[in-house]
Design a protein around this motif. Structure first.
Motif, PDB file in Angstrom:
ATOM      1  N   ASN A 185      -1.283  79.153  -4.020  1.00  9.27           N
ATOM      2  CA  ASN A 185      -0.682  77.824  -3.867  1.00  9.27           C
ATOM      3  C   ASN A 185      -0.954  77.303  -2.458  1.00  9.27           C
ATOM      4  O   ASN A 185      -0.037  76.916  -1.746  1.00  9.27           O
ATOM      5  CB  ASN A 185       0.827  77.896  -4.148  1.00  9.27           C
ATOM      6  CG  ASN A 185       1.479  76.533  -4.186  1.00  9.27           C
ATOM      7  OD1 ASN A 185       0.823  75.523  -4.452  1.00  9.27           O
ATOM      8  ND2 ASN A 185       2.767  76.495  -3.892  1.00  9.27           N
ATOM      9  N   ARG A 186      -2.236  77.365  -2.034  1.00  5.05           N
ATOM     10  CA  ARG A 186      -2.685  76.821  -0.753  1.00  5.05           C
ATOM     11  C   ARG A 186      -1.877  77.381   0.422  1.00  5.05           C
ATOM     12  O   ARG A 186      -1.536  76.691   1.361  1.00  5.05           O
ATOM     13  CB  ARG A 186      -2.625  75.292  -0.754  1.00  5.05           C
ATOM     14  CG  ARG A 186      -3.473  74.659  -1.846  1.00  5.05           C
ATOM     15  CD  ARG A 186      -3.299  73.133  -1.867  1.00  5.05           C
ATOM     16  NE  ARG A 186      -3.751  72.532  -0.633  1.00  5.05           N
ATOM     17  CZ  ARG A 186      -5.014  72.208  -0.357  1.00  5.05           C
ATOM     18  NH1 ARG A 186      -5.964  72.443  -1.256  1.00  5.05           N
ATOM     19  NH2 ARG A 186      -5.342  71.649   0.794  1.00  5.05           N
ATOM     20  N   MET A 187      -1.581  78.648   0.342  1.00  3.98           N
ATOM     21  CA  MET A 187      -0.867  79.359   1.407  1.00  3.98           C
ATOM     22  C   MET A 187       0.519  78.781   1.678  1.00  3.98           C
ATOM     23  O   MET A 187       1.022  78.832   2.805  1.00  3.98           O
ATOM     24  CB  MET A 187      -1.676  79.369   2.708  1.00  3.98           C
ATOM     25  CG  MET A 187      -3.019  80.036   2.591  1.00  3.98           C
ATOM     26  SD  MET A 187      -2.866  81.797   2.173  1.00  3.98           S
ATOM     27  CE  MET A 187      -4.607  82.236   2.003  1.00  3.98           C
ATOM     28  N   ALA A 188       1.159  78.289   0.658  1.00  2.00           N
ATOM     29  CA  ALA A 188       2.525  77.781   0.822  1.00  2.00           C
ATOM     30  C   ALA A 188       3.485  78.950   1.039  1.00  2.00           C
ATOM     31  O   ALA A 188       3.220  80.091   0.632  1.00  2.00           O
ATOM     32  CB  ALA A 188       2.934  76.988  -0.410  1.00  2.00           C
ATOM     33  N   ASP A 189       4.619  78.662   1.685  1.00  2.00           N
ATOM     34  CA  ASP A 189       5.623  79.705   1.896  1.00  2.00           C
ATOM     35  C   ASP A 189       6.171  80.177   0.569  1.00  2.00           C
ATOM     36  O   ASP A 189       6.476  79.368  -0.329  1.00  2.00           O
ATOM     37  CB  ASP A 189       6.785  79.163   2.734  1.00  2.00           C
ATOM     38  CG  ASP A 189       6.411  78.962   4.179  1.00  2.00           C
ATOM     39  OD1 ASP A 189       5.224  79.137   4.524  1.00  2.00           O
ATOM     40  OD2 ASP A 189       7.305  78.606   4.975  1.00  2.00           O
TER      41      ASP A 189
END
Length: 737
Positions: A185-189
């Motif tokens: 997820n696009r390096m989301a937290d």
């Protein structure tokens, strides 16, 4: 239209910089001489002495060593005996005992140490609290959950992350978090967060083993840190970060390099579609960050500097491998020096949130363009570093860092000096530039000068000191004698005003071939006529041989004084009111007669009948021809040209013998002989032993001419002893033609 606008711009530029076309490329060899100003900063601290030289003459305007006042750490005591009493009121608090480098906890009425695992600790707002356990891993989502197997899928299990949190070292009580990032997820937290506290004196931390679903994590350290610039604590809590990859590593440091590096790493990951493992991007990102600060480490980021100089960019040329996770202040290598240098640079904006905003703005620039290309910010940072350097504050920083006793302090100064000298456009300081003196030519600097002589913003100048191996603030004599006197115009005893400090004078000695500071033994002031009279000895009388008062434009023998000239003469006479009878003599010119009458009026002498003395003719010292005033002043000091003039000493003694001593029967205690500048100037030069500055001939000097009602006092006694004093009747003995 565009041409007109361009011409207007050029006109404004020339107006701003003045019309002096001289373009100095000053070198110490010419005459054998060797914010910054930001409003947010106060005045600087101590000024360093330059080895063996005089003061630099000016403390650079602007910075203190930090915007923040030193913050004393109230949680540190020297010895365990200094610990306060442990009571219910301070239950759970932690204190550092410096002599033991150990943390004590107030627990159940006693101060105890070495019991973190037993009693449990927690940290909040930069403080450490005993008797509480850190929360366990937070999992509030289905991140990493395999819906087919019904189990969590971990990339790694039992990861024991350790590292050091430092700016200066973070204080115990600092909160450290590991936040797992979702690579899908696009390096989301994600919601998977692991927490611990710093419970050491050096900022080191360690996590209990935990499992990670994603190896891509952001590590955050939030707390107070030891401030390199003040020696105390930071003024605010700050949070530094690191984005890294735990696939193959457990050691993760958090520092100012990782904080900037994190933004660059995420940008590189984004540009690669989040398909490149983060561990493959970390070395490239660190290279970019160091390059942005002008820091070159041999074998590591040489390729970026080659590319910046127009060379070929060849990947794979590095012989040194490093990522920001591995850097700390006390490893004793080039990366440690780079970390401390960048840490110092960023504190131009204090030790709190303003500093972080500054760091983040740089990180965004590096991430987006590959370099920090905000030239105004770079120049202002260079101003600030230059100020710290020349005021001796680098040494204070070194002492502060050494006082932590965590290891040898790396050579951070070279990177700071390299940054400010390059940004402010100074050439490399080496044997070929040794002794060169220069100014700040970078237009974005708050201390910019259009040329070497421009002192609009500062009088600071800099010299390359090859012995020190760096640029330093130039001393007054170094900067003031740059370009003084071409070989054809220098002469023994030449006096010149300073190139930068116009109020200082320098004298040239042919015996040494150098300029030196002119002293009171070299330059004599004119004494006020009233002071000379008051200091006459018993049996002494004085003849004041003065130039007439201010005249009109009529230079012939019938020319008169101006109204101002008449007032000048009267003001001089007022200084002798009540001295008794005064004798007057003049040259026979109307203006010299009017000067006598004005002085007499001011002294209350009433009507007078002054004598005309041939010796007071303005051409007393001229033997033949019609020499110019330039030739006259040159002869008085240098004896050239000699053919048109008498010998200065012989002719002066003749004046005294024939017109003063021979005239003693008429003379009084106070006497005035009023003559002209062409006679009075050589007489004043002789009376002062060439120490009054009336060197009108010297086009590079002050070009003074003798003022109205100035000249020489010839003092004699009954035995015929004679002495001389250069005198003035007005405010100054010199004037500009």
């Amino acid at each position: 239209m565009y041409r007109l606008a361009f011409l207007i711009f050029l006109s404004a530029l020339f107006v701003a910089c003045g019309d002096d076309s001289s373009n100095f490329t000053p070198s110490g060899n010419d005459d054998e001489i060797p914010n910054s100003a930001d409003s947010q900063n106060g005045s600087s601290g101590s000024q360093s002495e330059v080895s063996g030289n005089s003061s630099i003459g000016e403390v650079v305007p602007g910075p203190v060593i930090s915007d923040d006042p030193p913050v004393e750490d109230s949680t540190v005591v020297s010895d365990s005996d200094d610990l306060p009493k442990c009571t219910s009121e301070n239950q759970g608090e932690a204190m550092m005992v410096a002599s033991e480098n150990a943390i004590y906890f107030c627990y159940e009425g006693e101060w105890v140490t070495g019991v973190v695992e037993d009693i449990g600790v927690s940290c909040e707002n930069g403080s450490l609290i005993a008797g509480m356990r850190m929360p366990l891993d937070t999992v509030s989502s289905m991140f990493g959950y395999d819906t087919v197997s019904g189990e969590f899928v971990y990339r790694r299990q039992d990861v024991s992350v350790v590292g050091i949190a430092e700016k200066g070292p973070f204080r115990f009580g600092t909160s450290v978090k590991v936040v797992e990032l979702d690579s899908m997820n696009r390096m989301a937290d994600s919601d998977r967060i692991h927490e611990t506290c710093v419970v050491t004196a050096d900022g080191s931390y360690g996590f209990d083993a935990f499992d990670v679903v994603s190896p891509y994590v952001r590590v955050e350290a939030e707390g107070y840190y030891k401030n390199e610039l003040t020696g105390g604590l930071s003024s605010e809590l700050i949070k530094l970060r690191n984005v890294t990859d735990l696939t193959e590593r457990d050691s993760v440091n958090v520092n100012i390099l990782t904080h900037i590096d994190a933004v660059v790493v995420m940008k590189l990951a984004e540009q690669g579609g989040f398909n490149t493992p983060i561990r493959m991007l970390k070395e490239q990102s660190l290279k970019k960050v160091l390059y942005a600060f002008g820091i070159k480490i041999e074998g590591f980021n040489d390729d970026l500097f080659m590319q910046g100089q127009g060379g070929m960019f060849g990947p794979g040329t590095s012989t040194v491998s490093k990522i920001s996770d591995e850097v700390n202040l006390f490893d004793g290598d080039e990366f440690s020096a780079a970390l401390l240098a960048v840490s110092v640079m960023l504190q131009r904006h204090g030790s709190g949130q303003e500093m972080l905003l500054f760091a983040d703005s740089i990180a965004q620039k590096v991430a987006n363009t590959g370099n920090w290309d905000d030239w105004t910010s770079r120049a202002h940072l260079a101003d600030w570093l230059m100020s710290l350097d020349i005021n001796g504050d680098f040494e204070k920083i070194r002492k502060n860092v050494a006082s932590w006793k965590l290891g040898d302090v790396p050579d951070f100064e070279k990177h700071l000096r390299n940054f400010w000298t390059k940004e402010l456009k100074f050439p490399e300081c080496n044997a070929s530039t040794d002794g060169m003196v220069s100014h700040i030519s970078e237009s974005q600097s708050s201390l910019f000068g259009c040329d070497y002589r421009d002192t609009t913003k500062t009088k600071l100048r800099f010299t390359c000191d090859a012995e020190l191996g760096r640029w330093r603030a130039a001393t007054d004599i170094e900067k003031d004698t740059v370009g003084l006197g071409a070989d054809t115009s220098k002469y023994d005893g030449a006096i010149r005003p300073g190139v930068i400090n116009k109020d200082k004078n320098y004298i040239y000695e042919t015996s040494t071939g150098k300029w030196r500071v002119a002293t009171s033994n070299d330059i004599m002031d004119f004494s006020d006529v009233a002071d000379v009279y008051r200091n006459l000895g018993a049996g002494e009388s004085v003849v004041f041989v003065l130039r007439h008062a201010e005249r009109t434009n009529e230079t012939g023998s019938k020319g008169h004084l101006t109204d101002n000239g008449k007032a000048q003469a009267k003001s001089v006479g007022a200084k002798f009111s009540g001295v008794g009878r005064i004798y007057f003599a003049y040259s026979g010119y109307t203006r010299t007669l009017e000067t006598c009458e004005g002085i007499a009026d001011g002294a209350g002498q009433g009507s007078i009948n002054p004598d005309v003395l041939d010796g007071l003719d303005g051409e007393w010292y001229v033997k033949s021809g019609d020499p110019s005033i330039i030739e006259l002043s040159s002869w008085a000091y240098r004896g050239v040209p000699a053919g048109n003039f008498y010998d200065l000493e012989d002719r002066t003694k003749e004046l005294v013998s024939d017109y003063i001593l021979a005239n003693r029967s008429k003379l009084q205690k106070v006497n005035f002989y009023i003559s002209h500048d062409r006679m009075v100037l050589p007489l004043a030069v002789y009376a002062s032993q060439k120490k009054v500055d009336l060197r009108y001939f010297d086009e590079q000097g002050n070009r003074n001419w003798v003022n109205f009602l100035a000249g020489a006092a010839i003092i004699f006694d009954n035995a015929g002893n004679v002495r001389y004093v250069p005198v003035r009747g007005l405010e100054s003995g010199v004037m500009k033609l």
